[in-house]
Write a protein that holds these residues in place. Structure first.
Motif, PDB file in Angstrom:
ATOM      1  N   TYR A  38       0.830  -1.208   0.000  1.00  0.00           N
ATOM      2  CA  TYR A  38       0.000   0.000   0.000  1.00  0.00           C
ATOM      3  C   TYR A  38       0.861   1.253   0.000  1.00  0.00           C
ATOM      4  O   TYR A  38       0.534   2.248  -0.639  1.00  0.00           O
ATOM      5  CB  TYR A  38      -0.900   0.017   1.237  1.00  0.00           C
ATOM      6  N   SER A  68      -0.698   6.421  -5.008  1.00  0.00           N
ATOM      7  CA  SER A  68      -1.906   6.506  -4.189  1.00  0.00           C
ATOM      8  C   SER A  68      -3.164   6.123  -4.942  1.00  0.00           C
ATOM      9  O   SER A  68      -4.086   5.559  -4.365  1.00  0.00           O
ATOM     10  CB  SER A  68      -2.050   7.904  -3.607  1.00  0.00           C
ATOM     11  N   THR A  89      -3.353   2.504  -4.598  1.00  0.00           N
ATOM     12  CA  THR A  89      -3.693   2.094  -3.244  1.00  0.00           C
ATOM     13  C   THR A  89      -5.199   2.187  -3.041  1.00  0.00           C
ATOM     14  O   THR A  89      -5.790   1.349  -2.360  1.00  0.00           O
ATOM     15  CB  THR A  89      -2.976   2.981  -2.212  1.00  0.00           C
ATOM     16  N   THR A  93      -7.196  -0.969  -1.621  1.00  0.00           N
ATOM     17  CA  THR A  93      -7.925  -0.991  -0.362  1.00  0.00           C
ATOM     18  C   THR A  93      -9.413  -0.870  -0.575  1.00  0.00           C
ATOM     19  O   THR A  93     -10.200  -1.452   0.174  1.00  0.00           O
ATOM     20  CB  THR A  93      -7.430   0.128   0.579  1.00  0.00           C
ATOM     21  N   LYS A 114       0.601   6.990   4.617  1.00  0.00           N
ATOM     22  CA  LYS A 114       0.047   5.858   3.891  1.00  0.00           C
ATOM     23  C   LYS A 114       0.135   4.588   4.715  1.00  0.00           C
ATOM     24  O   LYS A 114      -0.756   3.750   4.673  1.00  0.00           O
ATOM     25  CB  LYS A 114       0.769   5.670   2.549  1.00  0.00           C
ATOM     26  N   ALA A 156      -2.772   2.115   5.842  1.00  0.00           N
ATOM     27  CA  ALA A 156      -2.670   0.724   5.413  1.00  0.00           C
ATOM     28  C   ALA A 156      -2.988  -0.192   6.588  1.00  0.00           C
ATOM     29  O   ALA A 156      -3.813  -1.105   6.492  1.00  0.00           O
ATOM     30  CB  ALA A 156      -1.270   0.444   4.879  1.00  0.00           C
TER      31      ALA A 156
END
Lengths: 528, 504
Positions: free
Chosen positions: A261, A266, A269, A273, A325, A329
């Motif tokens: 992650y 981003s 990510t 997620t 981050k 995560a």
């Protein structure tokens, strides 16, 4: 099996196949456009994702929330020799996941707007990933489902590897190998089951699982004499379990997640997620729980310990992180841990006790809501981080900031809402899922639920910590000229934030879709 | 009509040799046309004979006094493999479009090789099969020795010696079968129908199986393969790993297992937990899977990675054969097709797309070249081929391995764990090779100076060849039923009756 609320048109038109195909067509279109006009590429990709969103909303409109079974089914013969047919369909859970995917992917694209390298390939991979996600959430046959489950790894790997940070090679490799090991174990278990039952169909396998006939038949067929029948059943269960446990992830199979992650861009990510982690929970709900609940009941206590560890330890570790981050995560692991807690609670043997069965309904609804709300909230949080990185040139450490609310007040306000939603503040969408999970699980597995409350407390601590250290306090000189949100960003954020409020204040929006399915799922779990 | 695949290939070779050597383009076009025509013939035959049952193509008495006929027959299994040969034949020519040294001889040998391979797959008379089997070896030697690369003379010699040793073993077995059955006929049907004594079968089976197995890369007789494939020029590697190794597996199935099915029966005693030749070869196959994968994982030469991966995949085929149930055997045949396509694709990328441009196959040296930016099509093709090779669903490898694994669960559940490890090792070595060769170095976010001498772009023939192979793999992977429809009737035919009596 179709609901009475559907029109004849809806019956015959292959909506789900169309929904699976549209992003793939978009990927090819984007690749064909080439890299010269990057803006055109981005808008085309967004358009295709938008078309998917419209189709999903149309499905939602036509969906009959009170009907049993799967809707919009398509059935074609495919590989008769292996008893594999092309069968797709959605129930409340499937529809919820499609809605989530069709919201999270555009968010991921918007957060990737600033990518300048090899833009067509990036967006083509994102669209391919969307196809794989839709395929996973609509397939009703293991062969077909497994194709999309595995294929999703490829765009994910390359998105992390090619546009990621300095540690992306190692992170991407770890992500891939971990998931592959889980997938191979899962494949082997399902092949053993196929050998016995000659079917890959989820509905048929679930019926056999609930009758209690599945595992004894598999064990008898394999004829392993070195282990007792119970142990053989557990080995087969563990193989299937591993595949999903790595994906969610469940402690201790989670170690691939924080690096992946953090190193991914981003925008990626967000996809990881917001959507991909839900593949794991979906797998638990659609496949593992219906087919293997007798085995889950036998090892319920160890499973609950793992869920508690996932919830508490990940929150604790998030508190110690310095990279924004990484904080979120670990927070993702924590939020999905609640889902697993509830799933294991629902699997528990309750002997038909009516009051406890009602609690199971609540817990199931909680899982569904948490999946959707966490997907939305986490996606939004990483979106904010992406916007912050764009302004600071990649800086995203917790200690690098301070006092940002004076410079970028609108950003602070909106990100604050998302942060409070993640914390579980009532009135925002993050609360209701967690509330239902705790309400439902507490009577079922009191000790595990009580321990998991620690996770809630620690989450509150580190989220308030983020707010305090990033937005409050003294301002560093170099951030004094940070630009606030642009008009475009505000326009795109407002619907998402609005949705957080809407779902927080009126969760019936989602509950109306999923409640019936949640109840049916809980009811179909026979208690042994 | 299928016999024409053989005749046209040989005829093409002859015409090529007689051509004036000035026009390189003419040579290539002629070779391509020949392979296209033979592929068209195999495709037509495949579409015409949907039932999968055995039919006679040609049957002439040849050496009547010895009962030898020029007899060609085909069933579902043969048709599938003939189709594979057709496709690989075309793609081999496409990937050899850049050969410019003694082009005529190159394509002439190539076409003789293809023709002999068609011959083996079609032969129903075992003498004829043996003749074609031997003819296959000659062009292999020359292709490697003249147009090859690393240690080519040694590799060619090693390959030929191993092949001849294998052939010798097969010959002994075949002659024994012929003599014991009364020296009347060399037809496979007649010999398979003869009731050999169990004692006879117990030594004849391993002899013939190992004889063919050497060519199929059976561990520990596989050592000729990585050396040979690495040394061979790209088209030859594609044919060698893709098709010729399948001759060995085909021989194991078509000859050894049909003639001497009782050789697979239990001995009645156990050594090291093994109770029959079936157990022995199953375990050797699994060792081959693991050994090939683990050794591929530590190679520095890109082509050696692919060479050892071939050993690993052939192990799957041999394991599938030893499961002795319908799903395992059909999985083995599909794996023959799948690996044929994928080995062809992988060698094409490594040999033709990368090596002929970079002149190095050393993985650490390839990294700094940032090949994913310099040769994006090669990177893309290798990713697809690699994924398919490691068994990613949607491609041919998954369909084949799925069936083999179900077969293994049925017959050898204790070996499943090791096969699982082999699958994971397969992921690891492909990914490692891919990372090091194409995606090494920092992400594109960091500034990368353009190379001083940009590599020549991928040509159209290469793209066409890659496209054909990728599409083939996807077709086999998503619609395996098309092939299973002809393979299952073939496995249920009287020829395999003895094998079925062994129980599946």
């Amino acid at each position: 099996m179709e609901g009475p609320g559907m029109t004849q048109d809806m019956n015959s038109f292959p909506w789900l196949t169309l929904l699976t195909a549209v992003p793939l067509v978009g990927a090819l279109a984007v690749l064909a456009l080439g890299g010269r006009n990057k803006a055109l590429v981005r808008w085309t990709a967004l358009a295709f994702s938008g078309i998917s969103l419209l189709i999903t909303l149309a499905l939602w409109h036509s969906f009959n929330s009170a009907a049993d079974g799967f809707q919009f089914q398509e059935l074609h013969a495919w590989i008769p020799s292996l008893n594999v047919s092309y069968r797709v369909g959605i129930d409340g859970l499937g529809l919820l996941m499609l809605l989530l995917t069709s919201i999270v992917v555009p968010i991921g694209m918007l957060a990737s707007w600033q990518i300048e390298q090899r833009v067509p390939l990036y967006f083509a991979l994102v669209l391919t990933l969307q196809t794989c996600l839709v395929g996973t959430f609509t397939a009703l046959n293991f062969f077909h489902w497994f194709i999309f489950w595995e294929l999703a790894l490829i765009p994910a790997f390359f998105l992390v590897r090619l546009w990621g940070g300095s540690g992306s090679a190692k992170a991407a490799m770890q992500f891939l190998v971990y998931t592959m090991v889980g997938s191979v174990a899962m494949l082997l278990s399902f092949l053993a089951i196929f050998l016995t039952t000659k079917t890959f169909d989820f509905t048929e396998l679930a019926t056999m699982g609930q009758n209690g006939t599945l595992m004894p038949a598999v064990v008898a067929k394999l004829g392993w004499h070195l282990l007792t029948p119970e142990h053989v059943a557990l080995v087969i269960f563990f193989g299937a379990f591993l595949g999903f446990a790595v994906k969610v992830p469940l402690f201790p199979f989670h170690t691939w997640l924080p690096s992946t992650y953090a190193e991914a861009p981003s925008g990626t990510t967000i996809l990881l997620t917001g959507a991909m982690s839900k593949m794991g929970v979906y797998g638990f709900l659609r496949i593992l729980l219906p087919i293997f609940s007798p085995e889950m009941q036998k090892i319920l206590t160890p499973l609950l310990w793992l869920a508690v560890a996932t919830v508490v330890l990940s929150a604790y570790t998030a508190m110690a992180q310095k990279d924004l981050k990484r904080i979120f995560a670990y927070s993702s692991i924590n939020h999905l841990g609640y889902c697993l807690l509830a799933i294991f609670a629902v699997a528990k043997f309750t002997g038909g006790d009516a009051a406890l069965t009602t609690q199971k309904f609540a817990a199931m609804n909680g899982v569904f809501l948490q999946m959707f709300n966490h997907g939305l909230t986490a996606a939004t949080l990483f979106w904010f981080i992406a916007m912050l990185e764009k302004r600071t040139g990649g800086v995203r450490g917790l200690d690098d900031f301070g006092g940002l609310r004076k410079v970028i007040p609108v950003f602070t306000g909106l990100m604050g809402i998302a942060l409070f939603s993640s914390l579980g503040l009532p009135g925002l969408n993050g609360f209701i899922g967690e509330f239902l999970i705790f309400k439902g699980s507490f009577p079922l597995v009191t000790w595990a639920t009580s321990l998991s409350v620690i996770g809630l407390l620690i989450t509150a601590i580190f989220i308030l910590g983020v707010i305090q250290r990033v937005f409050s306090g003294p301002l560093h000189g170099k951030w004094a000229l940070l630009p606030d949100l642009t008009l475009g960003e505000r326009l795109t954020l407002v619907p998402v934030i609005g949705l957080m409020f809407a779902l927080g204040l009126y969760p019936q929006l989602i509950l109306g879709v999923v409640n019936h399915t949640a109840i049916q799922m809980a009811l179909h779990l026979r208690n042994f | 009509m299928l016999a024409w695949t053989i005749y046209i290939s040989f005829l093409g070779a002859l015409v090529l040799l007689l051509l004036p050597s000035r026009s390189a383009a003419l040579v290539r076009i002629l070779a391509l046309t020949t392979t296209l025509v033979t592929f068209a013939i195999t495709l037509t035959a495949f579409l015409q004979h949907r039932s999968g049952e055995m039919f006679t193509v040609v049957d002439h008495p040849w050496i009547s006094s010895l009962g030898i006929h020029f007899c060609l027959k085909a069933d579902g299994i043969s048709l599938t493999l003939l189709l594979l040969t057709g496709v690989i034949g075309i793609c081999g020519v496409l990937f050899s479009w850049n050969v410019d040294h003694r082009i005529k001889e190159f394509f002439a040998f190539y076409l003789v090789l293809i023709g002999a391979v068609y011959g083996v797959f079609l032969s129903f008379d075992l003498f004829l099969l043996f003749v074609f089997y031997e003819i296959v070896v000659i062009p292999k030697y020359f292709l490697i020795a003249i147009w090859g690369s690393t240690r080519r003379e040694y590799a060619a010699m090693k390959l030929v010696l191993y092949s001849f040793i294998g052939s010798a073993m097969v010959l002994v077995g075949l002659i024994a079968a012929y003599v014991v059955s009364g020296s009347k006929s060399m037809s496979l049907g007649d010999l398979a129908g003869y009731p050999y004594s169990p004692h006879f079968q117990m030594w004849a089976f391993p002899l013939v199986f190992v004889g063919f197995g050497i060519l199929a890369g059976l561990w520990p007789f596989h050592t000729w393969a990585p050396t040979g494939h690495v040394a061979a020029p790209t088209a030859a590697s594609m044919l060698l790993a893709g098709v010729v190794m399948k001759l060995g597996a085909y021989g194991c199935l078509r000859v050894a297992m049909t003639l001497f099915p009782l050789g697979l029966a239990p001995w009645g005693f156990h050594i090291l937990g093994l109770g029959s030749w079936r157990d022995v070869f199953a375990v050797l196959a699994v060792i081959g899977i693991l050994y090939g994968a683990l050794v591929a994982l530590v190679q520095k030469d890109f082509k050696f990675v692919i060479g050892y991966s071939s050993i690993s995949h052939m192990g799957f085929i041999l394991l599938g054969l030893m499961t002795l149930n319908q799903i395992g055997l059909s999985g083995a045949v599909v794996q023959m097709v799948s690996h044929g396509i994928l080995a062809g694709l992988l060698f094409a990328v490594v040999g033709r797309m990368v090596y002929s441009r970079t002149h190095t196959r050393d993985l650490p040296a390839l990294g700094p070249m940032h090949l994913n930016k310099a040769l994006p099509f090669a990177a893309f093709t290798f990713v697809i081929a690699g994924m398919a090779s490691m068994g990613l669903p949607g491609f041919s490898g998954f369909a084949a391995e799925l069936m083999i694994l179900i077969g293994v669960w049925h017959s050898y559940p204790t070996l499943i764990l090791f096969v699982g490890i082999g699958l994971i090792a397969g992921v690891a070595y492909i990914w490692r090779a891919m990372q090091q060769a194409f995606f090494s170095g920092t992400a594109p976010a960091a500034a990368v100076a353009p190379p001083d001498h940009p590599l020549p772009p991928i040509t159209f023939p290469e793209k066409l060849g890659a496209g054909i192979l990728i599409c083939s793999s996807v077709i086999v992977g998503t619609f395996p039923q098309v092939f299973l429809n002809v393979i299952h009737p073939a496995l249920n035919s009287p020829l395999f009756q003895g094998l079925r009596n062994g129980g599946w």
